[in-house]
Design an enzyme around this catalytic site. Structure first.
Site, PDB file in Angstrom:
ATOM      1  N   HIS A  55     -44.825  69.612   0.201  1.00  0.00           N
ATOM      2  CA  HIS A  55     -45.492  70.736  -0.456  1.00  0.00           C
ATOM      3  C   HIS A  55     -44.698  71.982  -0.093  1.00  0.00           C
ATOM      4  O   HIS A  55     -44.142  72.054   1.011  1.00  0.00           O
ATOM      5  CB  HIS A  55     -46.905  70.954   0.091  1.00  0.00           C
ATOM      6  CG  HIS A  55     -47.831  69.806  -0.098  1.00  0.00           C
ATOM      7  ND1 HIS A  55     -47.930  68.774   0.783  1.00  0.00           N
ATOM      8  CD2 HIS A  55     -48.731  69.559  -1.078  1.00  0.00           C
ATOM      9  CE1 HIS A  55     -48.844  67.919   0.359  1.00  0.00           C
ATOM     10  NE2 HIS A  55     -49.343  68.361  -0.774  1.00  0.00           N
ATOM     11  N   ASP A  58     -45.375  72.979   3.389  1.00  0.00           N
ATOM     12  CA  ASP A  58     -44.957  72.076   4.479  1.00  0.00           C
ATOM     13  C   ASP A  58     -43.585  72.538   4.976  1.00  0.00           C
ATOM     14  O   ASP A  58     -43.239  72.367   6.141  1.00  0.00           O
ATOM     15  CB  ASP A  58     -44.761  70.627   4.003  1.00  0.00           C
ATOM     16  CG  ASP A  58     -46.015  69.990   3.463  1.00  0.00           C
ATOM     17  OD1 ASP A  58     -47.107  70.471   3.778  1.00  0.00           O
ATOM     18  OD2 ASP A  58     -45.882  68.997   2.710  1.00  0.00           O
ATOM     19  N   MET A  89     -39.100  64.163  -4.633  1.00  0.00           N
ATOM     20  CA  MET A  89     -40.345  64.718  -5.197  1.00  0.00           C
ATOM     21  C   MET A  89     -40.761  65.960  -4.417  1.00  0.00           C
ATOM     22  O   MET A  89     -40.505  66.064  -3.213  1.00  0.00           O
ATOM     23  CB  MET A  89     -41.432  63.641  -5.104  1.00  0.00           C
ATOM     24  CG  MET A  89     -42.820  64.036  -5.562  1.00  0.00           C
ATOM     25  SD  MET A  89     -43.856  64.776  -4.279  1.00  0.00           S
ATOM     26  CE  MET A  89     -44.918  63.393  -3.856  1.00  0.00           C
ATOM     27  N   GLU A 182     -51.935  63.243 -10.032  1.00  0.00           N
ATOM     28  CA  GLU A 182     -52.570  62.350  -9.056  1.00  0.00           C
ATOM     29  C   GLU A 182     -54.080  62.576  -9.043  1.00  0.00           C
ATOM     30  O   GLU A 182     -54.553  63.674  -8.778  1.00  0.00           O
ATOM     31  CB  GLU A 182     -51.976  62.633  -7.668  1.00  0.00           C
ATOM     32  CG  GLU A 182     -52.609  61.798  -6.573  1.00  0.00           C
ATOM     33  CD  GLU A 182     -51.945  62.014  -5.214  1.00  0.00           C
ATOM     34  OE1 GLU A 182     -50.839  62.614  -5.168  1.00  0.00           O
ATOM     35  OE2 GLU A 182     -52.536  61.593  -4.212  1.00  0.00           O
ATOM     36  N   LYS A 184     -58.086  61.804  -7.788  1.00  0.00           N
ATOM     37  CA  LYS A 184     -58.899  61.453  -6.618  1.00  0.00           C
ATOM     38  C   LYS A 184     -60.347  61.762  -6.993  1.00  0.00           C
ATOM     39  O   LYS A 184     -60.607  62.801  -7.595  1.00  0.00           O
ATOM     40  CB  LYS A 184     -58.447  62.281  -5.409  1.00  0.00           C
ATOM     41  CG  LYS A 184     -59.084  61.855  -4.102  1.00  0.00           C
ATOM     42  CD  LYS A 184     -58.498  62.639  -2.926  1.00  0.00           C
ATOM     43  CE  LYS A 184     -59.131  62.183  -1.629  1.00  0.00           C
ATOM     44  NZ  LYS A 184     -58.653  62.968  -0.476  1.00  0.00           N
ATOM     45  N   GLU A 218     -52.746  56.710  -6.365  1.00  0.00           N
ATOM     46  CA  GLU A 218     -52.767  56.436  -4.920  1.00  0.00           C
ATOM     47  C   GLU A 218     -53.787  55.340  -4.617  1.00  0.00           C
ATOM     48  O   GLU A 218     -54.940  55.416  -5.055  1.00  0.00           O
ATOM     49  CB  GLU A 218     -53.121  57.709  -4.141  1.00  0.00           C
ATOM     50  CG  GLU A 218     -53.288  57.409  -2.653  1.00  0.00           C
ATOM     51  CD  GLU A 218     -53.435  58.639  -1.772  1.00  0.00           C
ATOM     52  OE1 GLU A 218     -52.699  59.627  -1.999  1.00  0.00           O
ATOM     53  OE2 GLU A 218     -54.266  58.610  -0.856  1.00  0.00           O
ATOM     54  N   HIS A 221     -57.194  56.430  -3.262  1.00  0.00           N
ATOM     55  CA  HIS A 221     -58.053  57.212  -4.149  1.00  0.00           C
ATOM     56  C   HIS A 221     -58.800  56.316  -5.133  1.00  0.00           C
ATOM     57  O   HIS A 221     -59.987  56.544  -5.416  1.00  0.00           O
ATOM     58  CB  HIS A 221     -57.219  58.254  -4.896  1.00  0.00           C
ATOM     59  CG  HIS A 221     -56.594  59.258  -3.971  1.00  0.00           C
ATOM     60  ND1 HIS A 221     -55.769  60.257  -4.408  1.00  0.00           N
ATOM     61  CD2 HIS A 221     -56.673  59.405  -2.620  1.00  0.00           C
ATOM     62  CE1 HIS A 221     -55.373  60.995  -3.368  1.00  0.00           C
ATOM     63  NE2 HIS A 221     -55.911  60.476  -2.274  1.00  0.00           N
ATOM     64  N   ASP A 246     -48.293  56.501  -4.806  1.00  0.00           N
ATOM     65  CA  ASP A 246     -48.657  56.800  -3.415  1.00  0.00           C
ATOM     66  C   ASP A 246     -49.256  55.544  -2.793  1.00  0.00           C
ATOM     67  O   ASP A 246     -50.386  55.143  -3.115  1.00  0.00           O
ATOM     68  CB  ASP A 246     -49.669  57.954  -3.355  1.00  0.00           C
ATOM     69  CG  ASP A 246     -48.991  59.321  -3.395  1.00  0.00           C
ATOM     70  OD1 ASP A 246     -47.746  59.367  -3.488  1.00  0.00           O
ATOM     71  OD2 ASP A 246     -49.706  60.339  -3.328  1.00  0.00           O
ATOM     72  N   ASP A 256     -61.515  59.357   2.795  1.00  0.00           N
ATOM     73  CA  ASP A 256     -60.090  59.157   2.498  1.00  0.00           C
ATOM     74  C   ASP A 256     -59.341  58.830   3.797  1.00  0.00           C
ATOM     75  O   ASP A 256     -59.102  59.700   4.616  1.00  0.00           O
ATOM     76  CB  ASP A 256     -59.560  60.467   1.890  1.00  0.00           C
ATOM     77  CG  ASP A 256     -58.123  60.358   1.447  1.00  0.00           C
ATOM     78  OD1 ASP A 256     -57.648  59.240   1.234  1.00  0.00           O
ATOM     79  OD2 ASP A 256     -57.483  61.414   1.301  1.00  0.00           O
ATOM     80  N   ASP A 258     -56.235  57.071   4.283  1.00  0.00           N
ATOM     81  CA  ASP A 258     -54.764  57.203   4.297  1.00  0.00           C
ATOM     82  C   ASP A 258     -54.116  56.359   5.389  1.00  0.00           C
ATOM     83  O   ASP A 258     -53.249  56.831   6.146  1.00  0.00           O
ATOM     84  CB  ASP A 258     -54.342  58.680   4.459  1.00  0.00           C
ATOM     85  CG  ASP A 258     -54.615  59.504   3.206  1.00  0.00           C
ATOM     86  OD1 ASP A 258     -54.700  58.931   2.110  1.00  0.00           O
ATOM     87  OD2 ASP A 258     -54.723  60.740   3.325  1.00  0.00           O
ATOM     88  N   ASP A 288     -47.972  57.645   1.199  1.00  0.00           N
ATOM     89  CA  ASP A 288     -48.789  58.839   1.429  1.00  0.00           C
ATOM     90  C   ASP A 288     -49.887  58.465   2.412  1.00  0.00           C
ATOM     91  O   ASP A 288     -51.041  58.239   2.045  1.00  0.00           O
ATOM     92  CB  ASP A 288     -49.381  59.344   0.114  1.00  0.00           C
ATOM     93  CG  ASP A 288     -50.064  60.684   0.317  1.00  0.00           C
ATOM     94  OD1 ASP A 288     -49.919  61.252   1.420  1.00  0.00           O
ATOM     95  OD2 ASP A 288     -50.749  61.152  -0.599  1.00  0.00           O
TER      96      ASP A 288
HETATM   97  C1  GLT Z   1     -52.958  65.376   0.350  1.00  0.00           C
HETATM   98  C2  GLT Z   1     -53.594  64.327  -0.504  1.00  0.00           C
HETATM   99  C3  GLT Z   1     -52.599  63.420  -1.078  1.00  0.00           C
HETATM  100  C4  GLT Z   1     -51.691  64.078  -2.070  1.00  0.00           C
HETATM  101  C5  GLT Z   1     -50.807  65.063  -1.459  1.00  0.00           C
HETATM  102  C6  GLT Z   1     -50.067  65.791  -2.546  1.00  0.00           C
HETATM  103  S1  GLT Z   1     -51.563  66.082  -0.319  1.00  0.00           S
HETATM  104  O1  GLT Z   1     -52.595  64.825   1.581  1.00  0.00           O
HETATM  105  O2  GLT Z   1     -54.563  63.617   0.274  1.00  0.00           O
HETATM  106  O3  GLT Z   1     -53.189  62.295  -1.659  1.00  0.00           O
HETATM  107  O4  GLT Z   1     -50.827  63.094  -2.609  1.00  0.00           O
HETATM  108  O5  GLT Z   1     -50.558  67.056  -2.811  1.00  0.00           O
HETATM  109 MN    MN Z   2     -51.508  61.096  -2.443  1.00  0.00          MN
HETATM  110 MN    MN Z   3     -55.187  60.088   0.175  1.00  0.00          MN
END
Ligand code: GLT
Ligand code: MN
Ligand code: MN
Length: 388
Positions: A55, A58, A89, A182, A184, A218, A221, A246, A256, A258, A288
């Protein structure tokens, strides 16, 4: 024993925010010291990653002075050159700052919407300068807690206007850049607009330049929404819209998480890798995800290596599944056709429709056939468990 060393052609990438995650959560502060972007690139080089994504903030803190910005960029570019890590990206942080508390492109406040566009144009310039060819849009704050607060039709129209504006910006600048949206369903907002990959695919078709815009699904998500991720990715691939992915993992029905790729649901990870590899997916495989809060930076490396290694092991398992004689003979049998129905498929004609209406079917005989799916699924499990 196979070689599971990551190769550039695997296009394994990580975000600065993934290996750089310092383990903050809603109940506790950081558990790891922050590393500079250049140091994170070196860490990624060490574990064998191909690319790094970021980002805008970041890389360059939002309040950085021009000279701070220059110094950070210089270090970052040097780390890229030293390690051979590339930037495929980039994306914009449209969620951390208080100004985005009620969204960015969908905010009710026109000043917030204009600032979000300005911030994104600047972030696109930065991403392109560093080599990005894909630009991700994740609208984490584009939603509501109460639908009294925002008109959902206006929100969709505002999202469309923003995407159209930014597509024109990239074209105007002659950037070689595609956008990946993306989805969510929730978190950080109570509900987020365009909540699944399917919603995003429908939205893309309403844009002025749909050819420039695809999706970045993702795992976590879609699983948060209780959906089959493999099916969503297949739909995106079949329509030529899988521009980025992702990869991570997530237990259904949770926040979430991750987690490391393959950490929770190995079987769906297997079918995902098989789908991507069988269909020659050729864009970034972006992890991700982030290391457990229990880890130090050695654990972060274990996490990153684990994501890539699991992918490569599952890729090998997919090839084994494709080459397994018993599995393939069941696959051939369940898809077999004697050709007698071919006359009814393909392009419609009145004659075809009339002939099909006159065709007699022995429903009971057709339904009476066992499909061997139990055997096929058990064989799949045995490939995964390593006993075949
Ligand atoms: C954030 C989110 C991710 C996204 C990122 C891109 S930032 O961590 O949870 O799923 O891909 O903005
Ligand atoms: Mn993501
Ligand atoms: Mn996520």
């Amino acid at each position: 024993m196979s070689d599971y060393t990551p190769k550039p052609e695997n296009k394994f990438t990580f975000g600065l925010w993934t290996v750089g995650n310092i383990g903050r959560d809603p109940f506790g502060g950081p558990v790891r010291d922050a590393k500079s972007p250049a140091d994170l690139v070196r860490l990624l080089g060490e574990v064998g990653a191909y690319g790094v994504n970021f980002h805008d903030n970041d890389l360059i803190p939002i309040d950085a002075t021009p000279s701070e910005r220059d110094a950070i960029l210089k270090d970052f570019k040097k780390a890229l050159a030293d390690t051979g890590v590339v930037v495929p990206m980039a994306t914009t942080n449209l969620f951390s700052e208080a100004i985005f508390k009620d969204g960015a492109f969908t905010s009710n406040d026109s000043k917030v919407r204009a600032y979000a566009l300005q911030k994104t144009m600047n972030a696109i310039d930065l991403g392109v300068e560093l080599g990005a060819k894909i630009y991700v849009f994740w609208g984490g704050r584009e939603g509501t807690e109460s639908d009294a607060t925002k008109d959902p039709i206006s929100a969709i129209k505002r999202s469309r206007e923003a995407m159209n504006f930014l597509c024109e910006y990239a074209l105007d600048k002659k950037y070689d850049l595609k956008f990946a949206l993306e989805a969510k369903p929730n978190e950080p907002r109570g509900d987020i607009y365009n909540s699944t990959t399917g919603h995003m695919l429908a939205f893309i078709n309403t844009l002025d330049h749909p050819e420039m815009v695809g999706v970045n699904p993702e795992v976590a998500h879609e699983h948060m929404a209780g959906l089959n991720f493999v099916h969503g990715v297949a739909q995106a691939m079949e329509s030529g819209k899988l521009f980025h992915i992702d990869l991570n993992d997530q237990a259904f029905g949770r926040y979430d998480q991750d987690f490391r790729f393959g950490a929770v649901n190995l079987k769906s990870a297997f079918f995902l890798v098989k789908l991507l590899e069988d269909n020659k997916y050729d864009a970034s495989r972006h992890f991700d995800a982030h290391a457990y809060r229990t880890e130090d930076y050695e654990g972060v490396k274990d996490f990153a290596r684990g994501c890539m290694r699991t992918y490569l092991i599952l890729k090998e398992k997919a090839a084994q599944w494709n080459a397994d004689k018993e599995i393939q003979s069941i696959v051939a049998e369940i898809n077999a056709s004697d050709g007698s129905m071919d006359q009814y498929f393909g392009k419609y004609s009145t004659a075809k429709a009339n002939a099909l209406k006159a065709q007699a079917f022995d429903r009971n005989a057709i339904a009476g056939r066992g499909l061997k799916y139990e055997r096929l699924d058990q064989l799949t499990n045995e490939v995964l468990l390593g006993v075949r």
